[in-house]
Design an enzyme around this catalytic site. Structure first.
Site, PDB file in Angstrom:
ATOM      1  N   ASP A 174       0.863  -1.178   0.000  1.00 56.43           N
ATOM      2  CA  ASP A 174       0.000   0.000   0.000  1.00 56.43           C
ATOM      3  C   ASP A 174       0.901   1.231   0.000  1.00 56.43           C
ATOM      4  O   ASP A 174       2.140   1.106  -0.056  1.00 56.43           O
ATOM      5  CB  ASP A 174      -0.958  -0.002   1.205  1.00 56.43           C
ATOM      6  CG  ASP A 174      -2.322   0.589   0.837  1.00 56.43           C
ATOM      7  OD1 ASP A 174      -2.340   1.753   0.405  1.00 56.43           O
ATOM      8  OD2 ASP A 174      -3.345  -0.104   0.965  1.00 56.43           O
ATOM      9  N   HIS A 203      -3.067   3.015  -4.694  1.00 55.76           N
ATOM     10  CA  HIS A 203      -2.424   2.583  -3.437  1.00 55.76           C
ATOM     11  C   HIS A 203      -0.973   2.154  -3.668  1.00 55.76           C
ATOM     12  O   HIS A 203      -0.494   1.226  -3.013  1.00 55.76           O
ATOM     13  CB  HIS A 203      -3.221   1.437  -2.810  1.00 55.76           C
ATOM     14  CG  HIS A 203      -4.520   1.872  -2.177  1.00 55.76           C
ATOM     15  ND1 HIS A 203      -4.620   2.320  -0.876  1.00 55.76           N
ATOM     16  CD2 HIS A 203      -5.779   1.954  -2.681  1.00 55.76           C
ATOM     17  CE1 HIS A 203      -5.877   2.641  -0.595  1.00 55.76           C
ATOM     18  NE2 HIS A 203      -6.601   2.438  -1.685  1.00 55.76           N
ATOM     19  N   GLU A 207     -10.053   2.372  -5.023  1.00 59.57           N
ATOM     20  CA  GLU A 207      -9.746   3.782  -4.737  1.00 59.57           C
ATOM     21  C   GLU A 207      -8.584   4.333  -5.562  1.00 59.57           C
ATOM     22  O   GLU A 207      -7.748   5.070  -5.035  1.00 59.57           O
ATOM     23  CB  GLU A 207      -9.430   3.932  -3.241  1.00 59.57           C
ATOM     24  CG  GLU A 207     -10.576   3.526  -2.345  1.00 59.57           C
ATOM     25  CD  GLU A 207     -10.223   3.520  -0.866  1.00 59.57           C
ATOM     26  OE1 GLU A 207     -11.041   3.992  -0.073  1.00 59.57           O
ATOM     27  OE2 GLU A 207      -9.134   3.049  -0.491  1.00 59.57           O
ATOM     28  N   TYR A 210     -16.053  -4.645   8.380  1.00 60.99           N
ATOM     29  CA  TYR A 210     -14.798  -3.915   8.600  1.00 60.99           C
ATOM     30  C   TYR A 210     -14.562  -3.775  10.107  1.00 60.99           C
ATOM     31  O   TYR A 210     -15.188  -2.955  10.778  1.00 60.99           O
ATOM     32  CB  TYR A 210     -14.852  -2.537   7.926  1.00 60.99           C
ATOM     33  CG  TYR A 210     -14.355  -2.565   6.491  1.00 60.99           C
ATOM     34  CD1 TYR A 210     -14.631  -3.653   5.670  1.00 60.99           C
ATOM     35  CD2 TYR A 210     -13.605  -1.517   5.970  1.00 60.99           C
ATOM     36  CE1 TYR A 210     -14.169  -3.688   4.367  1.00 60.99           C
ATOM     37  CE2 TYR A 210     -13.147  -1.544   4.659  1.00 60.99           C
ATOM     38  CZ  TYR A 210     -13.429  -2.640   3.861  1.00 60.99           C
ATOM     39  OH  TYR A 210     -12.980  -2.672   2.569  1.00 60.99           O
ATOM     40  N   GLU A 213      -4.473   1.170   9.716  1.00 58.51           N
ATOM     41  CA  GLU A 213      -4.051   2.555   9.951  1.00 58.51           C
ATOM     42  C   GLU A 213      -3.916   2.825  11.458  1.00 58.51           C
ATOM     43  O   GLU A 213      -2.997   3.507  11.909  1.00 58.51           O
ATOM     44  CB  GLU A 213      -5.079   3.541   9.376  1.00 58.51           C
ATOM     45  CG  GLU A 213      -5.060   3.688   7.871  1.00 58.51           C
ATOM     46  CD  GLU A 213      -5.995   2.705   7.162  1.00 58.51           C
ATOM     47  OE1 GLU A 213      -6.331   1.644   7.749  1.00 58.51           O
ATOM     48  OE2 GLU A 213      -6.390   2.999   6.018  1.00 58.51           O
TER      49      GLU A 213
HETATM   50  C1  ACM Z   1     -10.910  -0.777   0.735  1.00 59.84           C
HETATM   51  O1  ACM Z   1     -11.345  -0.712   1.892  1.00 59.84           O
HETATM   52  N1  ACM Z   1     -10.385   0.293   0.155  1.00 59.84           N
HETATM   53  C2  ACM Z   1     -10.977  -2.004  -0.029  1.00 59.84           C
END
Ligand code: ACM
Length: 617
Positions: A202, A276, A343, A434, A481
């Protein structure tokens, strides 16, 4: 007198066993409790039905799991002769069928023997996980414990609802070392996860040795050291030493792949492209549309200000990816490679002459189609290595690659759409799966974003709107993160990963949140013995402003809510509310303090919040 003592002992033992609760996670398909128990002794034999080398290994694994906390060195024998005082593992490839499920097993615990039967060693392994959960919690200890090793009598038939039961760990935003990953895998196996999605690259770090491209790790794995709020951290300074990070050598990777395989977990590697990719560009800037002095990001804001996408118009990009995926394909036996695709900021593609020329030549009407062009080329690269492509649901935009599988994270829409087009899907919608999101009130939790309470994670139904033919299963994701270390990874993972374990494994009609919450508490006691961290946020108060009143709630049932608008610290002598009560705000009140009790004892944290903050929410 002696005989009375003996009788008392027998009564005590049988009473103990009667009240020994069964708290399995995930809940098996069928479970029939019976009276009595099996008492494990130093003389108990592990009996294996045949010489299958993997069955023999599992026999040794069981002996070791039991050996450490009991101090017993259980003898292992092979044969079919009926025995008493034995744990029998029966691998019957042809005769025994658990409704066609190759991960299924049956488990019978009787007074004289325990028997696990399965048609595959994976099934035997799953049965062993269930058996260990039937032991007293001290089985989780890593030193000898003095308890009666009684296992309650049960009859279990079990098999998974979904074949793909995944967990993602992001090792880019914070690097987690080999020991941490192994420990994480140990726990996942206990709850019958079978897929470990390893997010290896990333913007904040590249984590795997690629021999052809050594700068990926000598440069891309390291960043300037920073702490503080993610996205608000000071940017790297010119010539500042990059001392924070790390990576796995290929030898480390082979070791971890084997470690996972021994636990019936396959590792899905993710190399996140074309977005990323700042860590790649820091190492090989020539892969950007405009090469620059890129720096691995330390958690400072950069999105859109700095290019972090690979140049899709450059042949070198595909040559690079071919080299990377050649090595990745050799290291990981998983049939898929995850290529990310999420993204991707395309602003730099829009202004690149080379991208514009390529789009014209290929008849691509926008940069979404340009990304689709990129993904289709990458799919061909993967196929040339014998691998299938899986990517985040953005790969649908601009046209899906012919054989791609979609991992649906921006809700369920992408998964539903892909399945309608006849593509396989793995469901991991962020609002249910998540586990980097807040699990309790943000005032009481470490900094993160969004919200996913345990009860919401448990409520997820993956099959909604999707033809089961295309639904491989589901996955839980731990982005890192805000996960600086192993303890915090565990805190965020449990208990929500227990909820998703059950969502992906257990039969739909076996789900019941109240029963699950009770089993979770029993699991907490086992985590304590195993020294695994977890969150007790499910016991914390839930406070909201509704119709200009304060509404008080609890996540689990059976709690008493006590509160005050004054300056005291509430206990169970303070005013009490029922779940869902709305309390008028007294004139002048500027804050409320709330605490939950159960059976006269405080449970969960005290929550203090100002009325002004509640109004802002
Ligand atoms: C993601 O959470 N950007 C896959």
């Amino acid at each position: 007198m002696k005989s009375i003592q003996f009788l008392c002992l027998i009564l005590l033992l049988s009473f103990g066993a009667k009240t020994q609760e069964i708290n399995l996670i995930p809940e098996p398909v069928t479970l029939l409790k019976q009276s009595g128990f099996f008492n494990l002794k130093p003389s108990t034999t592990i009996l294996l039905s045949n010489n299958d080398p993997e069955l023999q290994r599992l026999g040794r694994v069981l002996a070791e799991m039991i050996g450490t906390p009991t101090g017993y060195r259980l003898p292992i024998r092979t044969g079919t002769k009926t025995t008493i005082n034995a744990i029998v593992l029966v691998l019957e490839k042809t005769t025994f069928q658990v409704v066609g499920q190759e991960e299924g097993y049956s488990l019978e615990v009787g007074r004289n023997k325990i028997e696990i039967k399965a048609q595959t060693t994976h099934g035997i392994f799953n049965g062993l996980q269930t058996l260990i959960q039937l032991f007293p919690k001290e089985i989780e200890a890593n030193a000898v414990q003095r308890v009666a090793w009684n296992i309650p009598s049960v009859s279990i038939q079990d098999y998974p609802r979904f074949a793909w039961r995944g967990m993602l760990l992001d090792v880019s935003r914070h690097f987690h070392n080999k020991a941490m990953v192994k420990s994480y895998l140990d726990q996942l196996a206990k709850f019958k996860y079978n897929t470990f999605h390893w997010h290896l690259s990333d913007d904040q770090g590249w984590r795997i040795e690629i021999k052809k491209y050594p700068k990926l790790t000598s440069v891309g794995a390291w960043r300037v050291p920073r702490v503080g709020k993610w996205w608000k951290r000071p940017e790297p300074e010119e010539n500042e030493a990059t001392t924070e990070g790390g990576f796995y050598t290929q030898e480390d990777v082979k070791e971890i792949v084997q470690y996972a395989k021994d636990r019936y977990i396959t590792i899905l590697p993710e190399i996140d492209v074309p977005g990323h990719s700042l860590a790649i560009l820091a190492a090989y800037p020539e892969l950007a549309t405009v090469p620059k002095n890129f720096k691995v990001n330390p958690g400072s804001e950069f999105y859109r200000k700095v290019e972090n996408s690979l140049d899709p118009s450059n042949d070198k990009t595909y040559e690079f990816l071919d080299g990377v995926f050649t090595e990745i394909a050799q290291l990981f036996p998983h049939p898929y490679i995850h290529i990310g695709g999420d993204e991707c900021y395309k602003g730099y593609w829009e202004t690149s002459n080379n991208c514009k020329k390529l789009m014209e030549k290929e008849g691509l009407k926008d940069t979404k189609e340009l990304q689709s062009f990129f993904v289709k080329k990458v799919e061909k690269i993967l196929q040339s290595k014998g691998k299938k492509l899986i990517g985040w649901d953005e790969i649908l935009e601009g046209g899906l690659a012919p054989d791609a599988t979609v991992m649906s994270w921006r809700g369920t829409k992408g998964g539903i759409e892909a399945a309608k087009m006849g593509h396989n899907v793995v469901m991991t919608p962020s609002d249910f799966c998540y586990i980097d999101l807040y699990q309790g009130d943000p005032i009481l939790e470490p900094d993160t974003y969004g919200k996913l309470r345990l009860n919401k994670a448990y409520s997820y139904e993956p099959s909604e709107g999707i033809d089961s033919k295309y639904l491989l299963g589901g996955q839980c994701n731990l982005w890192s993160e805000n996960i600086p270390n192993k303890r915090q990874a565990e805190y965020m993972t449990y208990p929500r990963a227990l909820a998703t374990a059950e969502v992906f494994w257990s039969a739909k009609d076996r789900k019941n949140f109240d029963g699950f919450a009770k089993r979770v508490e029993a699991q907490f006691a086992r985590f304590d013995v195993a020294k695994i961290n977890y969150s007790r946020s499910m016991f914390d108060p839930i406070v909201a402003l509704v119709d200009k009143q304060i509404q008080l709630n609890t996540e689990v049932n059976g709690l008493d809510i006590h509160y005050t608008f004054e300056r005291g610290i509430p206990d169970n002598f303070y005013p009490k509310a029922k779940n869902g009560d709305k309390i008028p705000i007294p004139k002048g009140a500027d804050q409320i303090r709330v605490v939950n009790y159960r059976d006269g004892k405080p449970i969960g944290k005290i929550l203090l919040i100002s009325i002004a903050d509640l109004e802002k929410r």
